[in-house]
Design a protein around this motif. Structure first.
Motif, PDB file in Angstrom:
ATOM      1  N   VAL A 187      -7.583 -12.071   4.629  1.00  0.00           N
ATOM      2  CA  VAL A 187      -8.011 -12.556   3.325  1.00  0.00           C
ATOM      3  C   VAL A 187      -8.028 -11.027   2.258  1.00  0.00           C
ATOM      4  N   GLY A 188      -8.690  -9.966   3.460  1.00  0.00           N
ATOM      5  CA  GLY A 188      -8.853  -8.466   2.690  1.00  0.00           C
ATOM      6  C   GLY A 188      -6.916  -8.155   2.078  1.00  0.00           C
ATOM      7  N   PHE A 189      -6.018  -8.455   2.980  1.00  0.00           N
ATOM      8  CA  PHE A 189      -4.908  -7.746   2.510  1.00  0.00           C
ATOM      9  C   PHE A 189      -4.645  -8.383   1.649  1.00  0.00           C
ATOM     10  N   VAL A 190      -4.643  -9.829   1.269  1.00  0.00           N
ATOM     11  CA  VAL A 190      -4.134 -10.483  -0.390  1.00  0.00           C
ATOM     12  C   VAL A 190      -5.473  -9.874  -1.364  1.00  0.00           C
ATOM     13  N   TRP A 191      -6.425  -9.692  -0.955  1.00  0.00           N
ATOM     14  CA  TRP A 191      -7.516  -9.123  -2.188  1.00  0.00           C
ATOM     15  C   TRP A 191      -6.606  -7.616  -2.527  1.00  0.00           C
ATOM     16  N   LEU A 192      -6.945  -6.789  -1.115  1.00  0.00           N
ATOM     17  CA  LEU A 192      -6.549  -5.527  -1.828  1.00  0.00           C
ATOM     18  C   LEU A 192      -4.651  -5.176  -2.269  1.00  0.00           C
ATOM     19  N   ALA A 193      -4.796  -6.054  -1.760  1.00  0.00           N
ATOM     20  CA  ALA A 193      -2.773  -5.780  -2.091  1.00  0.00           C
ATOM     21  C   ALA A 193      -2.566  -6.763  -4.100  1.00  0.00           C
ATOM     22  N   ALA A 194      -3.872  -7.646  -4.038  1.00  0.00           N
ATOM     23  CA  ALA A 194      -3.416  -7.928  -5.355  1.00  0.00           C
ATOM     24  C   ALA A 194      -4.134  -7.599  -6.407  1.00  0.00           C
ATOM     25  N   THR A 195      -4.678  -6.171  -6.008  1.00  0.00           N
ATOM     26  CA  THR A 195      -5.778  -5.913  -6.978  1.00  0.00           C
ATOM     27  C   THR A 195      -4.801  -4.074  -6.436  1.00  0.00           C
ATOM     28  N   CYS A 196      -4.484  -3.365  -6.627  1.00  0.00           N
ATOM     29  CA  CYS A 196      -2.870  -3.407  -6.591  1.00  0.00           C
ATOM     30  C   CYS A 196      -1.995  -3.309  -7.263  1.00  0.00           C
TER      31      CYS A 196
ATOM     32  N   GLY B 180       0.718  -0.542  -0.268  1.00  0.00           N
ATOM     33  CA  GLY B 180       0.221   0.302   0.455  1.00  0.00           C
ATOM     34  C   GLY B 180       0.952   1.603  -0.141  1.00  0.00           C
ATOM     35  N   ALA B 181       1.495   1.584   1.174  1.00  0.00           N
ATOM     36  CA  ALA B 181       3.217   2.384   0.840  1.00  0.00           C
ATOM     37  C   ALA B 181       3.378   2.818  -0.248  1.00  0.00           C
ATOM     38  N   PHE B 182       4.288   1.634  -1.451  1.00  0.00           N
ATOM     39  CA  PHE B 182       4.835   1.305  -2.600  1.00  0.00           C
ATOM     40  C   PHE B 182       3.202   2.099  -3.275  1.00  0.00           C
ATOM     41  N   ALA B 183       2.283   1.829  -3.129  1.00  0.00           N
ATOM     42  CA  ALA B 183       1.365   2.389  -4.540  1.00  0.00           C
ATOM     43  C   ALA B 183       1.140   3.838  -4.513  1.00  0.00           C
ATOM     44  N   SER B 184       0.724   4.008  -2.661  1.00  0.00           N
ATOM     45  CA  SER B 184       0.419   5.182  -3.079  1.00  0.00           C
ATOM     46  C   SER B 184       2.561   6.479  -2.961  1.00  0.00           C
TER      47      SER B 184
ATOM     48  N   PRO C 172       5.295  -1.357 -10.481  1.00  0.00           N
ATOM     49  CA  PRO C 172       3.976  -1.372 -11.291  1.00  0.00           C
ATOM     50  C   PRO C 172       2.686  -1.328 -10.571  1.00  0.00           C
ATOM     51  N   LEU C 173       2.001  -0.572  -9.847  1.00  0.00           N
ATOM     52  CA  LEU C 173       1.447  -0.571  -8.937  1.00  0.00           C
ATOM     53  C   LEU C 173       0.521   0.514  -9.081  1.00  0.00           C
ATOM     54  N   SER C 174      -1.078   0.095  -8.902  1.00  0.00           N
ATOM     55  CA  SER C 174      -2.107   1.154  -9.201  1.00  0.00           C
ATOM     56  C   SER C 174      -1.983   2.732  -9.184  1.00  0.00           C
ATOM     57  N   GLY C 175      -1.375   2.736  -8.086  1.00  0.00           N
ATOM     58  CA  GLY C 175      -0.864   4.395  -7.457  1.00  0.00           C
ATOM     59  C   GLY C 175       0.222   4.694  -8.370  1.00  0.00           C
ATOM     60  N   PHE C 176       0.873   4.422  -9.437  1.00  0.00           N
ATOM     61  CA  PHE C 176       1.420   4.587 -10.741  1.00  0.00           C
ATOM     62  C   PHE C 176       0.419   4.654 -11.773  1.00  0.00           C
ATOM     63  N   VAL C 177      -0.130   4.287 -11.880  1.00  0.00           N
ATOM     64  CA  VAL C 177      -1.130   4.281 -13.496  1.00  0.00           C
ATOM     65  C   VAL C 177      -1.890   5.466 -13.255  1.00  0.00           C
ATOM     66  N   SER C 178      -2.718   5.643 -11.722  1.00  0.00           N
ATOM     67  CA  SER C 178      -3.734   6.316 -11.792  1.00  0.00           C
ATOM     68  C   SER C 178      -2.829   7.618 -12.223  1.00  0.00           C
TER      69      SER C 178
END
Length: 199
Positions: free
Chosen positions: A128-137, A43-47, A52-58
């Motif tokens: 489960v929540g961690f894995v789901w959200l990290a995989a989505t990132c 999450g910190a790297f995406a933020s 290649p995480l979601s924060g970079f693309v956005s």
């Protein structure tokens, strides 16, 4: 939405495990809460907007929309667009710095309080929540073309325009919101290049 949710879940997990709200009293929790720590790191790297995480693309798509805006009819707007783009880049850099510092204070170093050694890691449902959200990132960062095409229906409804067709014409590997000549991003190639550099 995904990396912020991931960071909120991680923060809640730390608060639940330690009962501590003061960041200055935390530290070294990566030893006792590895699931939470690794999820918070994603999450910190995406933020921070790292590929290649979601924060970079956005952030990249947002900056592309400002930098490659066609000529606007108002000279004032033409002058404001680069300033807004610079402001967004500055805010993104400060947010990324803050999140990486947040990770370092909470999870790295030595425990500052004796009670931190008793901290329990995330429960199975939190994991489960961690894995789901990290995989989505990660998936949003590695497969942005597919997500832009899916979300294009929503932007068409909201603003009457979208980049789905322009993005789809370049294939699934290459994200080019305007044209390949101007700017493009290949997340899978970047990831392979990153692993090669690490190797």
């Amino acid at each position: 939405a995904t990396f912020k949710s991931l960071l909120f879940l991680g923060t809640g997990s730390v608060l639940h495990a330690t009962g501590e709200r003061n960041l200055g009293r935390l530290g070294g929790l990566i030893r006792f809460m590895p699931w939470t720590a690794w999820a918070a790191l994603v999450g910190a790297f995406a933020s921070a907007g790292l590929p290649p995480l979601s924060g970079f693309v956005s952030e990249w798509l947002l900056l592309q929309s400002f930098l490659f805006t066609p000529g606007l009819p108002d000279p004032f707007l033409n002058m404001v667009v680069p300033l807004v783009a610079a402001l967004i880049a500055l805010v993104a850099a400060l947010a990324g710095y803050t999140m990486v510092k947040f990770f370092g204070i909470i999870f790295l170093g030595q425990p500052r309080e004796a009670k931190l050694r008793e901290a329990r890691d995330a429960s199975p449902w939190e994991r489960v929540g961690f894995v789901w959200l990290a995989a989505t990132c990660v998936l949003l960062g590695l497969l942005p073309v597919q997500f832009v095409i899916v979300l294009d229906r929503v932007t068409q409804l909201l603003v009457g325009a979208g980049i789905g067709q322009a993005v789809a014409r370049n294939g699934w590997l290459l994200l080019a919101p305007t044209s390949v000549d101007r700017a493009s991003y290949m997340p899978a190639v970047f990831l392979l290049f990153f692993f090669a550099c690490c190797g």
